[in-house]
Design an enzyme around this catalytic site. Structure first.
Site, mmCIF file in Angstrom:
data_model
loop_
_atom_site.group_PDB
_atom_site.id
_atom_site.type_symbol
_atom_site.label_atom_id
_atom_site.label_comp_id
_atom_site.label_asym_id
_atom_site.label_seq_id
_atom_site.Cartn_x
_atom_site.Cartn_y
_atom_site.Cartn_z
ATOM 1 N N CYS A 217 0.840 -1.201 0.000
ATOM 2 C CA CYS A 217 0.000 0.000 0.000
ATOM 3 C C CYS A 217 0.877 1.255 0.000
ATOM 4 O O CYS A 217 1.883 1.319 0.691
ATOM 5 C CB CYS A 217 -0.914 0.031 1.222
ATOM 6 S SG CYS A 217 -2.395 -0.940 1.011
ATOM 7 N N HIS A 218 0.441 2.255 -0.770
ATOM 8 C CA HIS A 218 1.180 3.507 -0.837
ATOM 9 C C HIS A 218 0.770 4.429 0.318
ATOM 10 O O HIS A 218 -0.419 4.508 0.643
ATOM 11 C CB HIS A 218 0.896 4.230 -2.150
ATOM 12 C CG HIS A 218 1.372 3.485 -3.359
ATOM 13 N ND1 HIS A 218 0.668 2.436 -3.898
ATOM 14 C CD2 HIS A 218 2.486 3.633 -4.118
ATOM 15 C CE1 HIS A 218 1.333 1.973 -4.957
ATOM 16 N NE2 HIS A 218 2.431 2.673 -5.105
ATOM 17 N N GLU B 109 -7.518 0.876 2.716
ATOM 18 C CA GLU B 109 -7.560 1.688 3.927
ATOM 19 C C GLU B 109 -8.912 1.555 4.622
ATOM 20 O O GLU B 109 -8.993 1.452 5.859
ATOM 21 C CB GLU B 109 -7.283 3.153 3.584
ATOM 22 C CG GLU B 109 -5.832 3.486 3.302
ATOM 23 C CD GLU B 109 -5.339 3.005 1.931
ATOM 24 O OE1 GLU B 109 -4.130 3.078 1.690
ATOM 25 O OE2 GLU B 109 -6.166 2.540 1.106
ATOM 26 N N ASP C 284 -11.788 -6.909 21.523
ATOM 27 C CA ASP C 284 -10.897 -6.770 22.674
ATOM 28 C C ASP C 284 -11.621 -6.192 23.892
ATOM 29 O O ASP C 284 -11.419 -6.647 25.025
ATOM 30 C CB ASP C 284 -9.715 -5.886 22.300
ATOM 31 C CG ASP C 284 -8.772 -5.670 23.461
ATOM 32 O OD1 ASP C 284 -8.166 -6.646 23.920
ATOM 33 O OD2 ASP C 284 -8.662 -4.508 23.921
#
Length: 303
Positions: A63-64, A99, A113
């Site tokens: 990924c950029h 993203e 969590d």
């Protein structure tokens, strides 16, 4: 990493979804009433999602790094399911779907969590892309009849055999990738009369596009703009501006180009630099978006 230096910056948008399924209605009640021992689940998970969106390139090797200019994290509770929706927008050269999915995943993991002390049977389900917009995928103009093009190379040195043409061949190669048929390819010296004669001939043949490479510089023999401008019925200054702006990001010499573009009846005329790199970058800067012109010519509507 994939080379994206040739791409234009455009508005990119992606929406991703993840689902967290709990096993107890008491878990949903604790979330709604903010009674989860680890704190406010909605706010904590949203914060984690924002961090994740901005740090995706640190986690996913190919990924950029890119500017995240808008992120939203929203929730919907449906029985025992918490439906997470993440939307991301940016103006950049590559999309933001990874993203968005990364952020949705981290939001879901944060739920897991924070809720595991009160619910031992939580599942994360269906991390997926809902929508993606932006880039070339939005500009795939299609036509029932294939478009045709003529390529004219204006160069004294190439027409005399002292140099080999590369710019014209690159233009033809680029056109073929968009399904545009090359009807004519000719090399001529830098002469106004000859350029104008060819343009008039191709317009009479109803060629859709005439692309002229060479003669857009500042030497005494560079006369392509002088030949083309008087023939144009509608000049399209934004096309030449786009080519120069794109090129200026790559070399400061692009500002010296005198490229022009416009219409003669239904034929699009574009003049490009004579250098191989200049012609290639100019094609990258305007295609495939330039093809939208032919939808307008044929009575199409703006989106």
């Amino acid at each position: 990493m994939v080379d994206i230096t040739y791409k234009n910056k455009t508005l990119r948008k992606a929406i991703a979804q993840a689902i967290v399924k709990v096993s107890l209605l008491d878990t949903i009640t604790a979330i709604k009433e903010n009674n989860v021992p680890k704190g406010n689940v909605f706010e904590m998970a949203k914060t984690a999602g924002l961090f994740a969106a901005k740090r995706t390139s640190d986690m996913i090797p190919d990924c950029h790094p890119l500017p995240i200019e808008y992120t939203s994290v929203n929730y919907e509770i449906n029985d025992l399911q918490i439906i997470i929706t993440v939307e991301i927008r940016t103006i950049y050269k590559t999309g933001v779907e990874v993203e968005a999915m990364h952020a949705a995943s981290i939001v879901a993991l944060t739920f897991y969590d924070m809720l595991k002390p009160i619910d031992k049977n939580i599942e994360i389900q269906n991390i997926r892309l809902i929508e993606k917009k932006g880039g070339k995928s939005d500009k795939k103009d299609k036509f029932n009849i294939p478009l045709t093009a003529s390529v004219i190379v204006c160069s004294d040195s190439i027409s005399s055999g002292r140099k080999e043409d590369r710019a014209g061949k690159i233009i033809i190669d680029k056109l073929s990738k968009f399904g545009i048929e090359n009807s004519e390819y000719i090399i001529i010296p830098d002469e106004i009369t000859k350029i104008q004669e060819l343009i008039k001939t191709y317009c009479e043949k109803k060629i859709d596009m005439i692309l002229i490479t060479g003669g857009t510089g500042l030497s005494k023999r560079d006369v392509t703009p002088e030949a083309v401008k008087p023939l144009l019925e509608k000049e399209i200054p934004g096309v030449a501006e786009a080519m120069r702006s794109y090129g200026q990001d790559r070399t400061p010499l692009s500002m010296l180009s005198r490229s022009v573009a416009g219409l003669i009846r239904d034929t699009l005329i574009i003049t490009l630099p004579g250098s191989t790199k200049g012609a290639e970058e100019s094609m990258d800067s305007i295609f495939p978006a330039i093809l939208h012109i032919f939808k307008i010519i044929n009575g199409g509507q703006h989106e």
